[in-house]
Design an enzyme around this catalytic site. Structure first.
Site, mmCIF file in Angstrom:
data_model
loop_
_atom_site.group_PDB
_atom_site.id
_atom_site.type_symbol
_atom_site.label_atom_id
_atom_site.label_comp_id
_atom_site.label_asym_id
_atom_site.label_seq_id
_atom_site.Cartn_x
_atom_site.Cartn_y
_atom_site.Cartn_z
ATOM 1 N N ASP A 39 0.834 -1.204 0.000
ATOM 2 C CA ASP A 39 0.000 0.000 0.000
ATOM 3 C C ASP A 39 0.873 1.259 0.000
ATOM 4 O OD1 ASP A 39 -2.826 0.935 0.298
ATOM 5 O OD2 ASP A 39 -2.042 1.869 2.121
ATOM 6 N N GLU B 247 14.088 -15.114 -1.529
ATOM 7 C CA GLU B 247 14.345 -16.417 -0.911
ATOM 8 C C GLU B 247 13.119 -17.320 -0.996
ATOM 9 O OE1 GLU B 247 16.667 -15.686 2.832
ATOM 10 O OE2 GLU B 247 15.049 -16.999 3.544
HETATM 11 O O1 TEU Z 1 -4.739 4.070 -1.608
HETATM 12 C C1 TEU Z 1 -3.845 5.104 -1.692
HETATM 13 C C2 TEU Z 1 -4.501 6.314 -2.211
HETATM 14 O O2 TEU Z 1 -5.295 6.908 -1.565
HETATM 15 C C3 TEU Z 1 -4.102 6.743 -3.538
HETATM 16 O O3 TEU Z 1 -3.651 5.747 -4.360
HETATM 17 C C4 TEU Z 1 -5.212 7.495 -4.168
HETATM 18 O O4 TEU Z 1 -6.020 6.631 -4.926
HETATM 19 C C5 TEU Z 1 -4.580 8.561 -4.989
HETATM 20 O O5 TEU Z 1 -3.828 9.363 -4.120
HETATM 21 C C6 TEU Z 1 -5.600 9.405 -5.733
HETATM 22 O O6 TEU Z 1 -6.072 10.407 -4.915
HETATM 23 C C7 TEU Z 1 -4.455 3.033 -0.731
HETATM 24 C C8 TEU Z 1 -5.630 2.090 -0.679
HETATM 25 O O7 TEU Z 1 -5.796 1.505 -1.938
HETATM 26 C C9 TEU Z 1 -6.824 2.829 -0.166
HETATM 27 O O8 TEU Z 1 -7.970 2.017 -0.162
HETATM 28 C C10 TEU Z 1 -6.502 3.293 1.232
HETATM 29 O O9 TEU Z 1 -7.551 4.090 1.721
HETATM 30 C C11 TEU Z 1 -5.215 4.106 1.292
HETATM 31 O O10 TEU Z 1 -4.161 3.492 0.576
HETATM 32 C C12 TEU Z 1 -4.740 4.262 2.713
HETATM 33 O O11 TEU Z 1 -4.240 3.061 3.196
#
Ligand code: TEU
Length: 534
Positions: free
Chosen positions: A205, A262
């Site tokens: 993430d 690994e």
């Molecule tokens: O998403 C990250 C996120 O917020 C960005 O990729 C966003 O889509 C981009 O900045 C456009 O505004 C991840 C997860 O996929 C999301 O569901 C979570 O809420 C977030 O991280 C926080 O963990």
């Protein structure tokens, strides 16, 4: 847990499938999708022809961001199952030769995580420095001008210690301090835990956000303020020079890479930068991530030259180390984005066909294989914090998170509960998985045909595809004996084909097998040059 004897780099020819666990299938009748539900529907994935599934976070979480606020990284949320369910799911997936990726969320934890609780309780506790704290600015306000991805300031005051903590997402998601070696060591332990349970890799993430500027300098303002502060637009008002994608971030993954290699496991980053060169830094070196997602297609308009530009630069920069996606749980579905109805569904398949032929790993988001459209939700159904907190119904991500309609009837085969956590909506006639499986003219069959055709293609080089100039509205690229062409225009058009005996291996709009005269509007083909195949 037994590990499948995979060849190295199993993802080279693999297709992935994203499962938003809460909305996939509910096995215990509480209206929330769970790990048992995933296990019961694995045959669906095998049947379509995907090779790997990515499970969105299923760890214990207070649920402010539906699992992306984790309070224990090495357990399963009681609403979604148990570690035993997870083990069974992995075992069954491996029996079906499906690999399992889990989501790892290293940028932040839940504020209920024991680390943050310890940090709050005692500012002398070593875990205080797992997070990012600063004294207030001289006026008592936040230490700098950074804002949260979800709107509002990125700092919340802890009244007990009088210091602010940083959160680039919700206040319930405090950011970890990746300059602290103890944090790095803790995450290596988390990786080891899941690798020991047999996982085949990790989707990481916001992989580009972990390090922040040491001096926490203000971000330059990028755009004029058009709306009141405190809305989801706050994020776009700044150039994110100091709060993400800092110089040392890609090399943080060096120890992860050693652990993954690994175990023949995949490291796949969610690097949401929309800049090909910056994105590719995360995969360019052999001690970085194996693959990065590319989000150009999520923001692309239906325009051949713009789409080509977005795909061409990252294919070049990323050199085969790209995961391609047309949609995910964070935004509108492709069938809706590209016009809705049958036209939008057609276009979504065209886009996925284009992505599926590029070097790298294509990912389908659950429901896109049946042409699902955005769910129509009323403001009182909203669950997503973007919608609920900021009252930004239009920006909410729930539209892509509605439960999968497996079959018609109450609960849609998703749940036996009288209500699902997000409304099920009415699947259009012929829109359920069951109906589409029974109809070989359905979207489901076409996605399946595409993936089966892809599997039968001759082995392709990882090198950048060669783009072939086309008349307006068309685009085409070639990878040796394989050519993918698409018509994004409203009229049928003949593509320019290089010399060869080109035969259609997959068509998004008609039967396959023969040569090609013209490409229908909003359609795509995969072709193979029979002359160059022994
Ligand atoms: O998403 C990250 C996120 O917020 C960005 O990729 C966003 O889509 C981009 O900045 C456009 O505004 C991840 C997860 O996929 C999301 O569901 C979570 O809420 C977030 O991280 C926080 O963990």
């Amino acid at each position: 847990m037994a590990r499948l004897a995979f060849p190295r780099r199993w993802w080279r020819d693999a297709v992935g499938y994203q499962i938003y666990v809460r909305s996939f299938a509910d096995s215990d009748g509480d209206g929330i999708g769970d790990l048992g539900g995933v296990r019961q529907h694995l045959d669906h994935l095998g049947w379509i022809g995907v090779d790997a599934l990515w499970l969105t976070p299923f760890y214990p979480s207070p649920g402010h961001d539906h699992g992306y606020d984790i309070s224990d990284h090495c357990a399963v949320d009681a609403a979604l199952g148990t570690l035993g369910d997870f083990d069974e799911l992995v075992a069954r997936a491996h029996d079906l030769r499906l690999r399992v990726l889990v989501d790892i969320v290293p940028n932040h934890t839940s504020n209920e995580h024991r680390w943050f609780q310890a940090a709050l309780a005692d500012s002398g506790d070593p875990r205080r420095d797992y997070y990012i704290w600063r004294d207030p600015a001289p006026d008592g306000g936040p230490p700098n001008n950074w804002v949260s991805n979800f709107g509002g300031p990125a700092w919340t005051l802890d009244p007990v210690s009088g210091q602010y903590y940083l959160h680039l997402f919700l206040p319930e998601q405090p950011d970890l301090n990746w300059r602290n070696p103890a944090v790095r060591a803790a995450f290596e332990e988390i990786l080891r835990f899941w690798l020991a349970r047999g996982v085949d890799g990790f989707r990481i993430d916001v992989a580009h956000m972990l390090l922040k500027d040491r001096e926490l300098r203000d971000n330059p303002v990028a755009a004029r303020v058009v709306r009141e502060p405190g809305t989801v637009d706050d994020w776009n008002r700044f150039e994110h020079r100091h709060d993400l994608d800092q110089t040392g971030t890609p090399s943080l993954y060096r120890p992860w890479r050693a652990l993954a290699d690994e175990a023949h496991a995949l490291l796949l980053g969610e690097v949401y930068l929309l800049d090909a060169a910056r994105t590719a830094r995360y995969v360019r070196h052999d001690d970085g991530l194996h693959l990065t997602f590319w989000f150009g297609p999520l923001v692309a308009s239906w325009n051949a030259s713009a789409l080509r530009a977005s795909l061409e630069t990252i294919a070049q920069e990323g050199r085969g180390r790209v995961a391609w996606t047309a949609g995910n749980h964070d935004g509108s579905r492709p069938a809706t984005r590209f016009g809705g109805g049958a036209l939008g569904q057609r276009r979504a398949l065209v886009l996925f066909t284009l992505l599926a032929g590029l070097p790298g790993m294509p990912f389908l988001y659950q429901g896109d294989e049946i042409g699902l459209q955005d769910a129509e939700l009323s403001p009182q159904d909203a669950q997503d914090p973007i919608a609920v907190r900021a009252g930004e119904h239009a920006a909410g991500r729930d539209v892509a998170r509605a439960p999968i309609p497996w079959r018609s009837g109450p609960g849609s085969g998703f749940t036996t509960a009288s209500r699902a956590w997000l409304p099920l909506g009415d699947a259009p006639a012929g829109g359920t998985v069951e109906e589409q499986r029974a109809d070989d003219g359905s979207w489901l069959w076409r996605y399946r045909e595409l993936l089966h055709a892809r599997r039968s293609l001759p082995e392709l080089e990882d090198g950048a595809p060669q783009w072939i100039e086309q008349p307006a509205d068309l685009l085409a690229y070639r990878r040796g004996p394989v050519l993918v062409a698409a018509n994004l225009g409203e009229q049928p058009r003949e593509p320019e084909l290089p010399p060869g005996r080109w035969q259609v291996a997959f068509s998004s709009s008609r039967a396959t097998g023969g040569p090609l005269d013209a490409l229908e509007h909003d359609s795509a083909v995969v072709m193979v040059d029979r002359a160059s195949i022994p």
